[in-house]
Enzyme design. Sequence first.
Site, PDB file in Angstrom:
ATOM      1  N   LYS A 150       0.832  -1.228  -0.027  1.00  0.00           N
ATOM      2  CA  LYS A 150      -0.016  -0.116  -0.066  1.00  0.00           C
ATOM      3  C   LYS A 150       0.826   1.108  -0.037  1.00  0.00           C
ATOM      4  CE  LYS A 150      -3.913   1.883   2.786  1.00  0.00           C
ATOM      5  NZ  LYS A 150      -4.827   1.709   3.846  1.00  0.00           N
ATOM      6  N   SER A 165      -9.584   1.838   2.993  1.00  0.00           N
ATOM      7  CA  SER A 165      -8.872   2.532   2.059  1.00  0.00           C
ATOM      8  C   SER A 165      -7.676   1.769   1.290  1.00  0.00           C
ATOM      9  CB  SER A 165      -7.737   3.745   3.087  1.00  0.00           C
ATOM     10  OG  SER A 165      -7.005   3.125   3.958  1.00  0.00           O
ATOM     11  N   SER A 203      -9.740  -0.564   7.192  1.00  0.00           N
ATOM     12  CA  SER A 203      -9.345  -0.480   5.742  1.00  0.00           C
ATOM     13  C   SER A 203      -8.540  -1.735   5.064  1.00  0.00           C
ATOM     14  CB  SER A 203      -8.381   0.809   5.803  1.00  0.00           C
ATOM     15  OG  SER A 203      -9.060   1.870   5.851  1.00  0.00           O
TER      16      SER A 203
END
Length: 453
Positions: free
Chosen positions: A80, A158, A182
């Site tokens: 990420k 996210s 997330s």
Amino acid sequence: MTRTFGAMSIAELSALIQMGKVDPIEVTESVLSGIKAYPDKAVFISLLEDRALAEAQGSSKRLKEGRSLGLLDGIPIAWKDLFDIEGLPTTAGSKVLKKAAPATKDAAIVDLLKQAGMVAVGRTNMSEFAFSGIGINPNYGTPHNPHGKDAPRIPGGSSSGSGVAVAAGLVPVAMGTDTGGSIRIPAGFNGIVGYKATRGRYAMNGVYPLATSLDSLGPLCRTVQDAVWVDAAMRGLTVPQTARQPARPLDIVIPTNIVFDGAEPGVVAAFEAAIERLAKAGARITRLAFPTFDELPKLMVKYGPMVTAEAFALHREKLSGPDAEEMDHRVVARTRLGEKTSLSDYIAIVENRARMIAETEALIGDRFVAMPSVAHVAPQIAPLLKDDELFFATNGKTLRNTGFGNFLDWCGVSIPCGSGDAGMPVGFLLSANANCDETLLQAAMAYEETIRG
């Protein structure tokens, strides 16, 4: 080999690599080619081709010389865009950080998994500054949920790109962060496994924060066993120590308040079918109300959410300058709400939180908590782009179930348990009190097949 390496579990691919059936260089080249050929260009923000090939070559050499670093040697992983990668700026899904100074070294977790032999192939897209459970990003595009056949649907945020990268078969594992859901939300929406560890289980050096009192890490992958292997390496262990069989029969508490409010019938049906399978397998099921679940929304109304207070403190300079113009207006609006939380309000949140955690721990005891990861399947993207009011309402509902776990400092695993509306995946969220990660992973691994059905 005709099968895509990125679509395999870590365990499956590891067996091939360790037996010499495939070479890490071949695996890495294949994975990079698959990412480049994938039509949705919003899944990855950048590829790390040179680094990936160098790491794969190192892995290949070790294996040929009989010096394997273990189960994860040669396994590709995507990161990420919150994790420092040496030589690159950490952009956190935002344009405003593109000109930031490059990281001088890898994040601690990136380095640990490199030491375990994993191959970093790229950085995945995300909600800007990790501040949304939806996964829409106007800066780098929004990755499309690979299960959405009728229309483009949200990936969940996210860790949007990480969820899609695994679900689409591009990589066997991708790393995420979780401040309000997330990891578990994209896992639930995309039909994969997502493990959110207890906050503080892993080193956070070199991870761009959102709200440090809530931030936690974990992998998105295909199986709970894969998560167990990665978890061990993230803690610097050479081999996993989680037993395959749980120490006791599964004892589950299902909250009767809040978490099923407005839930889609298909989600409830898939969840209840999994509960029925678990009961037949000998699990003990108890349903009861969680007083803290009723209290938390009132606390947020009175003092403001903890996450917005901490996010505002982090981003206040950006919000007061020209950077705000380049940020997602929805992220700006939500972050600015934190300005309303005074210091005395924040202290009241912290004090109430400690009490609520203690009360809930006493209520749960050594049992697990089960609920749908999200009360609805992944909605279509287009209506959310047109209507900010709908976006914020959907975001709140999307984050609701998982958010309890962050506030109460739980660890949790989302496991696919069936499908709901439009054939979209439904996630089954199994959670436990703080620092009960081993027993949670043990139970999740033992009962994964039953939950999946």
